[in-house]
Write an enzyme that holds these catalytic residues in place. Structure first.
Site, mmCIF file in Angstrom:
data_model
loop_
_atom_site.group_PDB
_atom_site.id
_atom_site.type_symbol
_atom_site.label_atom_id
_atom_site.label_comp_id
_atom_site.label_asym_id
_atom_site.label_seq_id
_atom_site.Cartn_x
_atom_site.Cartn_y
_atom_site.Cartn_z
ATOM 1 N N LYS A 16 4.567 -10.819 4.906
ATOM 2 C CA LYS A 16 2.927 -11.123 4.529
ATOM 3 C C LYS A 16 2.975 -12.210 3.437
ATOM 4 O O LYS A 16 3.530 -12.343 2.294
ATOM 5 C CB LYS A 16 2.502 -9.888 4.033
ATOM 6 C CG LYS A 16 1.205 -9.922 3.354
ATOM 7 C CD LYS A 16 0.572 -8.570 3.292
ATOM 8 C CE LYS A 16 -0.805 -8.497 2.274
ATOM 9 N NZ LYS A 16 -1.594 -7.209 2.463
ATOM 10 N N HIS A 47 -0.897 -13.884 2.432
ATOM 11 C CA HIS A 47 -2.262 -13.455 1.750
ATOM 12 C C HIS A 47 -2.669 -13.796 0.697
ATOM 13 O O HIS A 47 -3.417 -13.283 -0.324
ATOM 14 C CB HIS A 47 -2.292 -11.540 1.720
ATOM 15 C CG HIS A 47 -3.601 -11.055 1.741
ATOM 16 N ND1 HIS A 47 -3.967 -9.821 1.768
ATOM 17 C CD2 HIS A 47 -4.688 -11.612 2.408
ATOM 18 C CE1 HIS A 47 -5.137 -9.554 1.891
ATOM 19 N NE2 HIS A 47 -5.729 -10.733 2.470
ATOM 20 N N ASP A 52 0.809 -1.195 0.011
ATOM 21 C CA ASP A 52 -0.066 -0.087 0.082
ATOM 22 C C ASP A 52 0.683 1.236 0.072
ATOM 23 O O ASP A 52 0.467 2.180 0.529
ATOM 24 C CB ASP A 52 -0.918 -0.011 1.153
ATOM 25 C CG ASP A 52 -2.281 -1.147 1.055
ATOM 26 O OD1 ASP A 52 -2.278 -1.656 -0.033
ATOM 27 O OD2 ASP A 52 -2.889 -0.973 2.019
ATOM 28 N N LYS A 89 -6.008 2.770 -4.070
ATOM 29 C CA LYS A 89 -5.844 1.337 -3.969
ATOM 30 C C LYS A 89 -7.383 1.050 -4.140
ATOM 31 O O LYS A 89 -8.432 1.614 -3.886
ATOM 32 C CB LYS A 89 -5.437 0.995 -2.445
ATOM 33 C CG LYS A 89 -5.695 -0.492 -2.402
ATOM 34 C CD LYS A 89 -5.372 -0.853 -0.872
ATOM 35 C CE LYS A 89 -5.599 -2.196 -0.319
ATOM 36 N NZ LYS A 89 -5.081 -2.804 0.742
ATOM 37 N N ASP A 94 2.708 -3.089 -4.119
ATOM 38 C CA ASP A 94 1.625 -4.248 -4.403
ATOM 39 C C ASP A 94 0.524 -3.437 -5.139
ATOM 40 O O ASP A 94 -0.351 -4.027 -5.929
ATOM 41 C CB ASP A 94 1.165 -5.252 -3.457
ATOM 42 C CG ASP A 94 0.452 -4.431 -2.292
ATOM 43 O OD1 ASP A 94 0.802 -3.203 -2.153
ATOM 44 O OD2 ASP A 94 -0.222 -5.125 -1.582
ATOM 45 N N ASN A 95 0.188 -2.241 -4.776
ATOM 46 C CA ASN A 95 -0.753 -1.405 -5.614
ATOM 47 C C ASN A 95 -0.557 -0.131 -4.829
ATOM 48 O O ASN A 95 0.370 0.092 -4.060
ATOM 49 C CB ASN A 95 -2.245 -2.001 -5.078
ATOM 50 C CG ASN A 95 -2.322 -2.470 -3.506
ATOM 51 O OD1 ASN A 95 -2.649 -3.473 -3.256
ATOM 52 N ND2 ASN A 95 -2.279 -1.460 -2.653
ATOM 53 N N CYS A 106 -4.257 -6.268 -2.788
ATOM 54 C CA CYS A 106 -3.211 -7.093 -2.279
ATOM 55 C C CYS A 106 -2.994 -8.599 -2.787
ATOM 56 O O CYS A 106 -2.168 -8.709 -3.551
ATOM 57 C CB CYS A 106 -3.208 -7.198 -0.764
ATOM 58 S SG CYS A 106 -3.023 -5.739 0.248
#
Ligand SMILES: *[C@@H]1O[C@H](CO)[C@@H](O)[C@H](O)[C@H]1NC(C)=O
Ligand SMILES: *[C@@H]1O[C@H](CO)[C@@H](O)[C@H](O)[C@H]1NC(C)=O
Ligand SMILES: *[C@@H]1O[C@H](CO)[C@@H](O)[C@H](O)[C@H]1NC(C)=O
Length: 559
Positions: A139, A141, A47, A317, A295-296, A85
């Site tokens: 992480k 996810h 993020d 995001k 990631d974004n 994500c």
């Protein structure tokens, strides 16, 4: 200056400016035995917004280590991810658009029993097959309802980190986003890592990554996947968390939330410096390829908002606009020739799987059907990107589809009913911002990279003037809205932008004639899509049933 129109300083021109500073570089450590393939280090931020790195022009939060990596390597200014994500990480791990694997809609919420399909061969598995030691820190996810979905069953020799999408930076508890469940989430392989309680997550992950590097037998190629929690918001009550001494550095930021956020970014930046330094101390850096990316985009608004900024882009995001999917990214490798440049080559997060597979000595043609393209040669030679299109996403549940073809981007529909489709102003900076090039060149990352160069790797070190030229070239500026252009109302009618000239998506060019090409291509892609795998939350996931720890509940085994 307009990023897309301004020519990137050519490698040759910048090369003229590069002065050999080798005398100031620390002595190279005793050369570690060189592996026959490069070490591959991926540092994934969570993020982090476009304007949250100072190499894009932000003067408020200095990121000297990340900047040093970027300037010494290649600033990837046209790098796309997915807007969330789970989809993004699925694309990185498989090299495939998420609509092919059912990962295109939303993220895996804590109690939901689904994950990245087990029949997919992931990047760590593929590199492991080629002889790499594969380690994940941070992480995941991509699913944990059954143990087979967790990192050490997906190709990693080890994992230290958490399985959910976020956590508290100190207690490491995860509150489910839409369910009354809460539990601990920190694992060392399958064991619950209770010794982590009370330690700041970013620092824990940095220490673990450094330790992994120190203990690594440098003769074997290493794949290190460092997927930070930073700078994702923590649980709802205390979303922004950073150590007090880090926060104190940002007294010049009046907004207390932005100040906390700045400290979170700062800790992430220190991590990049520490990892590069550890690689250099082991003599591994000159044999490494290091990719840094987010990631974004930042969730400036919306669920799990942090105080990140995607300025000057539109959206945040979770949205298909550039602010959601065009992320800060840079790559460095001793062996890359065309370094010290800003790249506007179109890249997508799926490209890293074939690119790294090729670097690792694999046969890229044997990967079968992937959407990623091996972009190494294009990066190495500053040649045009072999990629001509990017499927931003195709999400029929949210009801949007977005596709880039060449310089043009088409958006039909939008996420979250358009609630997050706006531009956000740049956070107000300190009164007298001054970018400290000296601090960039004195950072641990810069010292480590100079050390690797002194050890005989690649082009010369950086001159302060080159840093200023690159920073200016990496800045995206927009002309501002054109009152004569038809408004973009993507839920009523598709929109089309020339994002090379109009990266802020302010001038809607859509006509049915221009849109037809995109609609034909989207229809082809839709024919290849599979249904989203999302499943409803399961009460049995409640950590209260599992000793207070998020666990692979569907296995029915109490860890
Ligand atoms: C788990 O962790 C240990 C120590 O970090 C490591 O040596 C081991 O190979 C790991 N993997 C598995 C599958 O147990
Ligand atoms: C690479 O893989 C392709 C497809 O499987 C195969 O046709 C080709 O012979 C392979 N090349 C090498 C050098 O092994
Ligand atoms: C836009 O998407 C909707 C479905 O989300 C579809 O019904 C519509 O036909 C699309 N518009 C065009 C012009 O393709």
């Amino acid at each position: 200056m307009h990023a897309a129109r301004s020519p990137s300083p050519s490698a040759a021109a910048v090369g003229l400016l590069v002065t050999l500073l080798a005398a100031t570089a620390p002595a190279a450590p005793d050369a570690a035995p060189a592996p026959d393939r490069p070490h591959i280090i991926v540092i994934l931020a969570d993020d982090l917004g476009w304007d949250d790195v100072s190499f894009h022009g932000n003067d408020q939060i200095p990121t000297p280590n990340i900047d040093a990596l970027a300037y010494h390597g290649i600033i990837l200014n046209n790098h796309y991810t997915l807007p969330l994500c789970t989809p993004s990480r699925s694309a990185l791990m498989t090299g495939k658009y998420p609509m092919r694997t059912g990962m295109q809609h939303n993220v895996i919420l804590a109690p939901e029993p689904w994950g990245l399909p087990l029949e997919e061969r992931l990047l760590p598995q593929r590199l492991r097959d080629l002889g790499y030691a594969t380690h994940a820190v941070g992480k995941w996810h991509l699913g944990f309802f059954r143990r087979e979905y967790t990192p050490i069953f997906r190709g990693f020799h080890s994992h230290f980190g958490y399985w959910n999408g976020h956590q508290d930076y100190y207690s490491h508890n995860v509150q489910a986003s839409f369910a009354p469940f809460e539990g601990y989430d920190m694992r060392r392989n399958m064991s619950v890592a209770t010794d982590a309680v009370g330690k700041y997550t970013t620092r824990l992950f940095t220490e673990e990554a450094v330790d992994r590097i120190r203990r690594h037998d440098a003769r074997q190629p290493l794949f290190l996947y460092l997927a930070h929690l930073a700078v994702h918001a923590a649980n709802y009550e205390v979303p922004l968390q950073a150590p007090a001494e880090a926060v104190a550095r940002f007294a010049h930021i009046a907004d207390p939330e932005r100040r906390l956020y700045a400290a979170m970014v700062h800790e992430l930046d220190l991590s990049v410096g520490a990892v590069l330094q550890a690689l250099q101390e082991r003599g591994m850096l000159q044999h490494s390829t290091v990719l840094f990316l987010s990631d974004n985009g930042a969730p400036t608004r919306g669920i799990h908002a942090n105080r990140g900024s995607n300025w000057p882009f539109k959206g945040v995001k979770a949205t298909p606009w550039e602010g959601g999917v065009r992320t800060p990214a840079c790559i460095w490798s001793a062996s890359l020739r065309a370094k010290h440049r800003v790249s506007n080559q179109m890249l997508h997060i799926t490209d890293w799987l074939p690119t790294f597979y090729g670097l690792a000595g694999g046969n890229v043609s044997s990967l079968g059907r992937v959407d990623g393209v091996d972009v190494w040669r294009a990066l190495d030679e500053a040649a045009p990107s072999p990629r001509r299109e990017v499927l931003i996403n195709l999400d029929d549940v949210s009801a949007y589809a977005a596709l880039r073809l060449g310089n043009f981007k088409y958006v039909n529909g939008t996420s979250l009913l358009g609630f997050l489709d706006e531009w956000h102003a740049r956070p107000e900076g300190p009164a007298d911002p001054a970018y400290d090039v000296g601090a960039v060149l004195a950072s641990p990352a810069a010292r480590a990279l100079r050390g690797a160069l002194a050890a005989g790797a690649g082009a010369g070190p950086l001159d302060p003037h080159v840093v200023r030229v690159l920073r200016e070239a990496a800045r995206v500026q927009c002309a501002g809205p054109d009152p004569k252009a038809p408004r973009c109302r993507p839920r009523k009618r598709p929109c089309l932008f020339d994002v090379a000239r109009d990266p802020c998506e302010e001038r809607n060019l859509y006509t049915p004639q221009l849109g037809a090409l995109f609609e034909t291509r989207l229809a082809q892609l839709r024919a290849e899509a599979v249904a989203p795998r999302n499943k409803r939350g399961d009460k049995r996931a409640d950590p209260a049933r599992w000793g207070g720890v998020w666990s692979p509940w569907a296995d029915g085994v109490h860890e």
